[in-house]
Design an enzyme around this catalytic site. Sequence first.
Site, short mmCIF file in Angstrom:
data_model
loop_
_atom_site.label_atom_id
_atom_site.label_comp_id
_atom_site.label_asym_id
_atom_site.label_seq_id
_atom_site.Cartn_x
_atom_site.Cartn_y
_atom_site.Cartn_z
N CYS A 142 0.83 -1.21 0.00
CA CYS A 142 0.00 0.00 0.00
C CYS A 142 0.87 1.27 0.00
O CYS A 142 1.61 1.50 -0.95
CB CYS A 142 -0.99 -0.03 1.16
N LYS A 163 -12.17 8.07 -1.82
CA LYS A 163 -11.38 6.93 -1.37
C LYS A 163 -11.71 5.67 -2.16
O LYS A 163 -12.88 5.35 -2.37
CB LYS A 163 -11.64 6.68 0.12
N SER A 192 -8.02 -0.08 0.05
CA SER A 192 -8.35 0.97 1.01
C SER A 192 -7.26 2.03 0.93
O SER A 192 -6.25 1.95 1.62
CB SER A 192 -8.44 0.39 2.44
N HIS A 235 -4.55 -4.38 -0.47
CA HIS A 235 -4.41 -5.06 0.83
C HIS A 235 -4.86 -6.52 0.74
O HIS A 235 -5.83 -6.93 1.38
CB HIS A 235 -5.21 -4.33 1.90
N GLU A 237 -3.59 -8.87 2.18
CA GLU A 237 -3.37 -9.50 3.49
C GLU A 237 -4.52 -9.29 4.47
O GLU A 237 -4.54 -9.88 5.56
CB GLU A 237 -2.08 -8.96 4.12
N ARG A 249 -15.50 2.66 11.75
CA ARG A 249 -14.70 3.76 12.30
C ARG A 249 -14.97 5.06 11.55
O ARG A 249 -15.20 6.12 12.16
CB ARG A 249 -13.22 3.41 12.19
#
Length: 309
Positions: A142, A163, A192, A235, A237, A249
Amino acid sequence: MPIKIPDDLPACAALQAEGVVIMRETDAVRQDIRPLRFGLLNLMPDKIRTETQIARLLGATPLQVELSLIRITNHVPRNTSTDHMGAFYRAWEDVRRETFDGFIVTGAPVEKMPFEEVSYWDELCAVFDWTQSHVHSCLNICWAAQAAVHHFHGVPKHILPAKAFGVYRHRNLAPASPYLRGFSDDFSIPVSRWTEVRREDLPPDGGLRVLMDSPEIGLCLLEDPAHRSLHMFNHIEYDSDTLRNEYVRDAAKDETTALPHGYFPDDDPTRPPENRWRSHAHLLFANWINQIYQTTPFDIARIGQADAA
Protein backbone atom coordinates in the site's frame (compact mmCIF):
# COMPACT_ATOMS: atom_id res chain seq x y z
CA MET A 1 7.02 -26.33 8.69
CA PRO A 2 5.79 -23.76 11.23
CA ILE A 3 6.47 -20.08 11.65
CA LYS A 4 8.78 -19.04 14.49
CA ILE A 5 7.55 -15.98 16.38
CA PRO A 6 8.14 -14.73 19.94
CA ASP A 7 6.60 -17.01 22.55
CA ASP A 8 4.21 -14.45 24.05
CA LEU A 9 3.22 -12.51 20.92
CA PRO A 10 -0.59 -11.95 20.95
CA ALA A 11 -0.79 -13.37 17.42
CA CYS A 12 0.16 -16.82 18.77
CA ALA A 13 -3.24 -17.61 20.24
CA ALA A 14 -5.16 -16.34 17.21
CA LEU A 15 -3.04 -18.28 14.75
CA GLN A 16 -3.11 -21.50 16.76
CA ALA A 17 -6.92 -21.26 16.93
CA GLU A 18 -6.93 -21.15 13.11
CA GLY A 19 -4.71 -24.22 12.84
CA VAL A 20 -1.52 -22.37 11.86
CA VAL A 21 1.45 -24.30 13.23
CA ILE A 22 3.50 -22.15 15.61
CA MET A 23 7.05 -22.97 16.63
CA ARG A 24 8.09 -21.56 19.98
CA GLU A 25 11.53 -20.00 20.14
CA THR A 26 12.52 -22.58 22.74
CA ASP A 27 11.73 -25.42 20.29
CA ALA A 28 13.23 -23.80 17.21
CA VAL A 29 16.73 -23.69 18.66
CA ARG A 30 16.77 -27.50 18.74
CA GLN A 31 16.30 -27.85 14.96
CA ASP A 32 19.47 -28.07 12.90
CA ILE A 33 18.21 -26.24 9.81
CA ARG A 34 18.46 -22.65 8.62
CA PRO A 35 15.07 -20.96 8.75
CA LEU A 36 14.27 -18.20 6.30
CA ARG A 37 14.64 -14.86 8.09
CA PHE A 38 11.87 -12.32 7.49
CA GLY A 39 11.60 -8.80 8.84
CA LEU A 40 8.34 -6.87 9.19
CA LEU A 41 8.61 -3.08 9.37
CA ASN A 42 5.12 -2.46 10.68
CA LEU A 43 3.85 1.08 10.04
CA MET A 44 0.14 0.29 10.44
CA PRO A 45 -1.79 1.83 13.38
CA ASP A 46 -3.22 -1.50 14.62
CA LYS A 47 0.09 -3.31 14.88
CA ILE A 48 -1.21 -6.44 16.60
CA ARG A 49 -3.80 -7.06 13.88
CA THR A 50 -1.21 -6.49 11.16
CA GLU A 51 1.28 -8.81 12.86
CA THR A 52 -1.35 -11.54 12.85
CA GLN A 53 -2.29 -11.00 9.22
CA ILE A 54 1.30 -11.20 8.00
CA ALA A 55 2.29 -14.07 10.31
CA ARG A 56 -0.72 -16.07 9.11
CA LEU A 57 0.42 -15.83 5.50
CA LEU A 58 4.09 -16.48 6.24
CA GLY A 59 3.17 -19.42 8.48
CA ALA A 60 1.29 -21.27 5.74
CA THR A 61 4.51 -22.18 3.90
CA PRO A 62 6.04 -25.66 4.32
CA LEU A 63 9.36 -23.94 5.09
CA GLN A 64 10.47 -22.77 8.52
CA VAL A 65 10.20 -18.98 8.76
CA GLU A 66 11.58 -16.73 11.50
CA LEU A 67 9.78 -13.41 11.82
CA SER A 68 11.36 -10.31 13.36
CA LEU A 69 9.19 -7.28 14.18
CA ILE A 70 10.82 -3.94 13.45
CA ARG A 71 9.84 -0.33 14.07
CA ILE A 72 10.99 3.08 12.92
CA THR A 73 13.68 4.11 15.39
CA ASN A 74 12.40 7.43 16.77
CA HIS A 75 8.69 7.21 15.92
CA VAL A 76 6.34 6.51 18.84
CA PRO A 77 3.10 4.81 17.71
CA ARG A 78 -0.10 6.16 19.25
CA ASN A 79 -2.31 3.07 18.89
CA THR A 80 -0.12 0.31 20.35
CA SER A 81 1.06 0.09 23.94
CA THR A 82 4.65 0.86 24.81
CA ASP A 83 4.78 -2.49 26.65
CA HIS A 84 3.94 -4.36 23.45
CA MET A 85 6.39 -2.37 21.37
CA GLY A 86 9.14 -2.79 23.94
CA ALA A 87 8.54 -6.53 24.31
CA PHE A 88 8.33 -7.53 20.64
CA TYR A 89 9.82 -4.82 18.41
CA ARG A 90 13.36 -3.74 17.71
CA ALA A 91 14.33 -0.39 16.23
CA TRP A 92 15.66 -0.49 12.68
CA GLU A 93 18.89 1.12 13.88
CA ASP A 94 19.44 -1.96 16.04
CA VAL A 95 18.98 -4.46 13.18
CA ARG A 96 20.58 -2.62 10.28
CA ARG A 97 23.73 -4.76 10.50
CA GLU A 98 21.67 -7.94 10.12
CA THR A 99 20.58 -9.65 6.92
CA PHE A 100 17.16 -11.00 5.92
CA ASP A 101 15.89 -13.33 3.23
CA GLY A 102 12.62 -11.41 3.00
CA PHE A 103 11.51 -8.02 4.25
CA ILE A 104 8.00 -6.53 4.37
CA VAL A 105 7.12 -2.85 4.78
CA THR A 106 3.44 -2.15 5.46
CA GLY A 107 1.16 0.72 4.62
CA ALA A 108 0.74 3.73 6.91
CA PRO A 109 -2.04 6.30 7.54
CA VAL A 110 -0.06 9.15 5.99
CA GLU A 111 -0.86 8.77 2.31
CA LYS A 112 -2.41 12.22 1.84
CA MET A 113 0.80 13.87 3.05
CA PRO A 114 3.66 14.61 0.64
CA PHE A 115 6.28 11.91 1.10
CA GLU A 116 8.91 14.36 2.28
CA GLU A 117 6.63 15.72 5.03
CA VAL A 118 6.23 12.36 6.77
CA SER A 119 8.19 12.59 10.02
CA TYR A 120 10.13 9.38 9.42
CA TRP A 121 10.64 9.78 5.65
CA ASP A 122 14.44 10.10 5.86
CA GLU A 123 14.74 6.91 7.89
CA LEU A 124 12.37 5.05 5.58
CA CYS A 125 14.49 6.06 2.60
CA ALA A 126 17.52 4.77 4.49
CA VAL A 127 15.65 1.49 5.07
CA PHE A 128 14.86 1.18 1.35
CA ASP A 129 18.53 1.76 0.49
CA TRP A 130 19.63 -0.70 3.20
CA THR A 131 17.43 -3.44 1.71
CA GLN A 132 19.59 -3.34 -1.41
CA SER A 133 22.58 -4.69 0.52
CA HIS A 134 21.01 -6.57 3.45
CA VAL A 135 17.79 -8.12 2.09
CA HIS A 136 17.31 -10.70 -0.63
CA SER A 137 13.71 -9.81 -1.54
CA CYS A 138 11.24 -7.12 -0.41
CA LEU A 139 7.47 -6.82 -0.38
CA ASN A 140 6.12 -3.28 0.05
CA ILE A 141 2.41 -2.88 0.76
CA CYS A 142 0.00 0.00 0.00
CA TRP A 143 1.59 3.34 1.03
CA ALA A 144 5.00 1.67 1.42
CA ALA A 145 4.72 0.46 -2.18
CA GLN A 146 3.98 4.01 -3.34
CA ALA A 147 6.86 5.29 -1.21
CA ALA A 148 9.32 2.73 -2.60
CA VAL A 149 8.37 3.41 -6.22
CA HIS A 150 8.76 7.13 -5.54
CA HIS A 151 12.12 6.66 -3.83
CA PHE A 152 13.66 4.33 -6.40
CA HIS A 153 11.99 5.58 -9.59
CA GLY A 154 10.72 9.12 -8.88
CA VAL A 155 7.09 8.06 -9.55
CA PRO A 156 4.50 10.47 -8.06
CA LYS A 157 1.30 9.56 -6.27
CA HIS A 158 -2.04 11.20 -7.04
CA ILE A 159 -4.85 11.98 -4.60
CA LEU A 160 -8.13 10.37 -5.65
CA PRO A 161 -11.40 12.34 -5.76
CA ALA A 162 -12.88 9.73 -3.39
CA LYS A 163 -11.38 6.93 -1.37
CA ALA A 164 -10.86 3.66 -3.25
CA PHE A 165 -12.54 1.44 -0.70
CA GLY A 166 -13.91 -2.06 -1.07
CA VAL A 167 -13.25 -5.36 -2.80
CA TYR A 168 -12.47 -5.06 -6.51
CA ARG A 169 -11.91 -7.53 -9.31
CA HIS A 170 -8.33 -7.72 -10.56
CA ARG A 171 -6.65 -9.21 -13.61
CA ASN A 172 -3.69 -11.56 -13.88
CA LEU A 173 -1.47 -9.83 -16.45
CA ALA A 174 1.52 -12.17 -16.14
CA PRO A 175 0.41 -15.81 -15.82
CA ALA A 176 3.98 -17.01 -16.45
CA SER A 177 5.39 -15.00 -13.52
CA PRO A 178 6.63 -17.22 -10.68
CA TYR A 179 4.83 -14.88 -8.29
CA LEU A 180 1.44 -15.57 -9.93
CA ARG A 181 1.83 -19.31 -10.35
CA GLY A 182 -1.61 -20.90 -9.91
CA PHE A 183 -3.50 -17.59 -9.97
CA SER A 184 -6.90 -17.33 -11.64
CA ASP A 185 -7.36 -15.05 -14.63
CA ASP A 186 -9.32 -12.69 -12.40
CA PHE A 187 -9.71 -12.48 -8.63
CA SER A 188 -10.80 -10.12 -5.86
CA ILE A 189 -8.56 -8.02 -3.60
CA PRO A 190 -9.45 -5.51 -0.85
CA VAL A 191 -8.55 -1.87 -1.50
CA SER A 192 -8.35 0.97 1.01
CA ARG A 193 -6.46 4.08 -0.09
CA TRP A 194 -6.85 7.75 -0.91
CA THR A 195 -4.05 7.89 -3.48
CA GLU A 196 -2.83 6.00 -6.52
CA VAL A 197 0.21 5.38 -8.69
CA ARG A 198 -0.59 5.60 -12.41
CA ARG A 199 0.72 3.38 -15.15
CA GLU A 200 1.57 6.34 -17.38
CA ASP A 201 3.97 7.67 -14.72
CA LEU A 202 6.09 4.50 -14.64
CA PRO A 203 9.50 5.19 -16.24
CA PRO A 204 9.88 3.22 -19.48
CA ASP A 205 13.49 2.38 -18.64
CA GLY A 206 12.85 1.46 -14.98
CA GLY A 207 12.35 -2.25 -15.56
CA LEU A 208 9.03 -2.23 -13.70
CA ARG A 209 6.59 -4.95 -14.74
CA VAL A 210 2.85 -4.77 -14.04
CA LEU A 211 1.71 -8.15 -12.74
CA MET A 212 -1.83 -7.26 -11.57
CA ASP A 213 -4.26 -4.43 -12.13
CA SER A 214 -7.94 -3.61 -11.88
CA PRO A 215 -10.00 -1.97 -14.64
CA GLU A 216 -11.72 0.07 -11.91
CA ILE A 217 -8.93 1.16 -9.57
CA GLY A 218 -5.74 0.74 -11.60
CA LEU A 219 -2.36 -0.72 -10.67
CA CYS A 220 -2.12 -3.40 -8.01
CA LEU A 221 1.17 -5.33 -8.14
CA LEU A 222 4.50 -4.32 -9.70
CA GLU A 223 7.63 -6.40 -9.99
CA ASP A 224 10.83 -4.38 -9.60
CA PRO A 225 13.68 -6.78 -10.47
CA ALA A 226 16.42 -4.16 -10.25
CA HIS A 227 15.57 -3.66 -6.58
CA ARG A 228 14.50 -7.27 -5.89
CA SER A 229 11.08 -6.01 -4.80
CA LEU A 230 7.37 -6.50 -5.24
CA HIS A 231 5.16 -3.44 -4.78
CA MET A 232 1.57 -4.29 -3.76
CA PHE A 233 -0.67 -1.20 -3.76
CA ASN A 234 -3.71 -2.95 -2.25
CA HIS A 235 -4.41 -5.06 0.83
CA ILE A 236 -4.44 -8.74 -0.11
CA GLU A 237 -3.37 -9.50 3.49
CA TYR A 238 -6.58 -8.09 5.06
CA ASP A 239 -8.82 -10.18 7.34
CA SER A 240 -12.47 -10.76 6.44
CA ASP A 241 -13.64 -7.98 8.77
CA THR A 242 -10.90 -5.38 8.28
CA LEU A 243 -12.86 -3.28 5.78
CA ARG A 244 -15.94 -3.50 8.01
CA ASN A 245 -13.94 -2.17 10.96
CA GLU A 246 -12.62 0.68 8.83
CA TYR A 247 -16.14 1.48 7.61
CA VAL A 248 -17.56 1.53 11.16
CA ARG A 249 -14.70 3.76 12.30
CA ASP A 250 -15.13 6.22 9.42
CA ALA A 251 -18.95 6.23 9.56
CA ALA A 252 -18.79 7.17 13.24
CA LYS A 253 -16.93 10.32 12.20
CA ASP A 254 -18.90 11.00 9.00
CA GLU A 255 -22.37 9.55 8.47
CA THR A 256 -22.06 10.12 4.69
CA THR A 257 -19.24 7.53 4.49
CA ALA A 258 -19.93 5.26 1.52
CA LEU A 259 -20.20 1.51 1.92
CA PRO A 260 -17.13 -0.39 0.80
CA HIS A 261 -17.58 -1.44 -2.83
CA GLY A 262 -18.49 -5.08 -3.45
CA TYR A 263 -17.94 -6.09 0.17
CA PHE A 264 -21.16 -6.58 2.11
CA PRO A 265 -23.65 -9.06 0.56
CA ASP A 266 -26.30 -7.01 -1.25
CA ASP A 267 -24.65 -3.90 0.25
CA ASP A 268 -26.22 -4.75 3.59
CA PRO A 269 -23.76 -3.79 6.38
CA THR A 270 -25.69 -5.93 8.89
CA ARG A 271 -24.66 -9.09 7.00
CA PRO A 272 -21.18 -10.60 7.48
CA PRO A 273 -18.88 -10.08 4.49
CA GLU A 274 -17.66 -13.08 2.49
CA ASN A 275 -13.90 -13.42 2.07
CA ARG A 276 -13.17 -13.85 -1.66
CA TRP A 277 -9.43 -13.16 -1.55
CA ARG A 278 -8.04 -15.45 1.17
CA SER A 279 -6.81 -18.21 -1.15
CA HIS A 280 -5.03 -15.77 -3.46
CA ALA A 281 -3.36 -14.06 -0.50
CA HIS A 282 -1.92 -17.40 0.61
CA LEU A 283 -0.91 -18.20 -2.94
CA LEU A 284 0.92 -14.91 -3.49
CA PHE A 285 2.87 -15.24 -0.26
CA ALA A 286 3.65 -18.90 -0.92
CA ASN A 287 4.96 -18.07 -4.39
CA TRP A 288 7.05 -15.18 -3.05
CA ILE A 289 8.53 -17.30 -0.27
CA ASN A 290 9.24 -20.16 -2.66
CA GLN A 291 11.04 -17.79 -5.02
CA ILE A 292 13.13 -16.53 -2.11
CA TYR A 293 13.92 -20.10 -1.01
CA GLN A 294 15.03 -21.03 -4.52
CA THR A 295 17.38 -18.07 -4.92
CA THR A 296 18.63 -16.87 -1.52
CA PRO A 297 22.19 -17.85 -0.45
CA PHE A 298 22.39 -20.70 2.05
CA ASP A 299 24.98 -18.67 3.96
CA ILE A 300 22.82 -15.78 5.14
CA ALA A 301 25.93 -13.62 5.54
CA ARG A 302 26.27 -13.65 1.75
CA ILE A 303 22.95 -11.88 1.22
CA GLY A 304 23.78 -8.60 -0.45
CA GLN A 305 27.16 -9.85 -1.67
CA ALA A 306 25.63 -12.63 -3.73
CA ASP A 307 22.79 -10.39 -4.91
CA ALA A 308 25.23 -7.72 -6.05
CA ALA A 309 27.25 -10.33 -7.92
